[in-house]
Motif scaffolding. Structure first.
Motif, PDB file in Angstrom:
ATOM      1  N   TYR A  67       0.838  -1.186   0.000  1.00 28.68           N
ATOM      2  CA  TYR A  67       0.000   0.000   0.000  1.00 28.68           C
ATOM      3  C   TYR A  67       0.873   1.237   0.000  1.00 28.68           C
ATOM      4  CZ  TYR A  67      -3.644   3.188   1.512  1.00 28.68           C
ATOM      5  OH  TYR A  67      -4.521   4.227   1.586  1.00 28.68           O
ATOM      6  N   ARG A 123      -3.764  -2.963  -3.457  1.00 29.12           N
ATOM      7  CA  ARG A 123      -4.397  -3.545  -2.286  1.00 29.12           C
ATOM      8  C   ARG A 123      -3.304  -3.903  -1.284  1.00 29.12           C
ATOM      9  NH1 ARG A 123      -8.937  -1.677  -4.078  1.00 29.12           N
ATOM     10  NH2 ARG A 123     -10.244  -3.048  -5.268  1.00 29.12           N
ATOM     11  N   TRP A 160      -6.940  -8.211   4.894  1.00 32.97           N
ATOM     12  CA  TRP A 160      -8.247  -8.428   4.270  1.00 32.97           C
ATOM     13  C   TRP A 160      -9.180  -7.263   4.564  1.00 32.97           C
ATOM     14  CZ3 TRP A 160     -12.933  -8.613   6.626  1.00 32.97           C
ATOM     15  CH2 TRP A 160     -12.950  -8.758   8.014  1.00 32.97           C
ATOM     16  N   THR A 211      -8.468  -4.455   2.041  1.00 29.77           N
ATOM     17  CA  THR A 211      -8.960  -4.911   0.743  1.00 29.77           C
ATOM     18  C   THR A 211     -10.483  -4.891   0.723  1.00 29.77           C
ATOM     19  OG1 THR A 211      -7.014  -6.296   0.452  1.00 29.77           O
ATOM     20  CG2 THR A 211      -8.919  -6.822  -0.899  1.00 29.77           C
ATOM     21  N   ASP A 267     -12.844  -2.735  -1.719  1.00 31.24           N
ATOM     22  CA  ASP A 267     -13.825  -3.434  -2.552  1.00 31.24           C
ATOM     23  C   ASP A 267     -15.241  -2.953  -2.231  1.00 31.24           C
ATOM     24  OD1 ASP A 267     -11.828  -4.826  -3.823  1.00 31.24           O
ATOM     25  OD2 ASP A 267     -12.071  -6.645  -2.618  1.00 31.24           O
TER      26      ASP A 267
END
Length: 165
Positions: free
Chosen positions: A31, A117, A122, A125, A129
């Motif tokens: 990132y 990402r 998670w 991300t 998303d």
């Protein structure tokens, strides 16, 4: 004496000619900002790695000390740029395997907003998303609305309440 001077000049020219610094030599590893932004930030600060020198003696000794200091500063600046770009999420790639070369070859557009990402996260991300799905849902995409609801439930279960920005 002229031969030694020419040999020293040729050695310095050869060493200086080896440096390249374009996006094709780097790949995004995490990132962070786009390559242009990260490179500019690091470029502004790389002078802080330079060291000064003091040399007293014959003109040849002083000149040699100056050349040695310049070469040492080039190496220090190169190492600074490498470390600074890693901290910004960019790493030197094997020749021809950087993000720009890979994107051009595959026809894939660069990452949205100049960021990748976050690896291993998670939550980051899922938030990115969710934001993409939210924008598409607002535009009327029913599949995106279902994705948004599913990601929203996962994020809420983790204690994060996503909201449009």
């Amino acid at each position: 004496m002229k031969i030694k001077g020419r040999m020293a000049l040729a050695a310095v020219a050869a060493l200086c000619g080896c440096q390249t610094s374009n996006q094709a030599d780097y790949m995004q590893i995490g990132y962070g900002p786009s390559f242009d932004v990260a490179h500019a930030q690091c470029e502004l600060q790389k002078g802080s790695a330079d060291q000064g020198y003091i040399a007293i003696g014959s003109p040849g000794f002083v000149a040699g000390a100056g050349i040695g200091n310049a070469l040492g500063n080039l190496a220090a600046e190169d190492q600074y740029m490498k470390n600074c770009l890693i901290l910004s999420g960019w790493k030197r790639a094997p020749h021809g395997q950087g993000d720009a070369a890979a994107a051009v070859a595959s026809g894939v557009p660069p990452t949205t907003y100049g960021i990748a990402r976050a690896p291993g996260s998670w939550i980051n991300t899922a938030l990115l998303d969710w934001s993409d799905a939210n924008n598409k849902c607002i535009a009327g995409d029913k599949t995106a609305c279902a994705t948004k609801a599913k990601l929203g439930a996962k994020l809420k279960a983790a204690g994060i309440n996503p909201s449009p920005v």
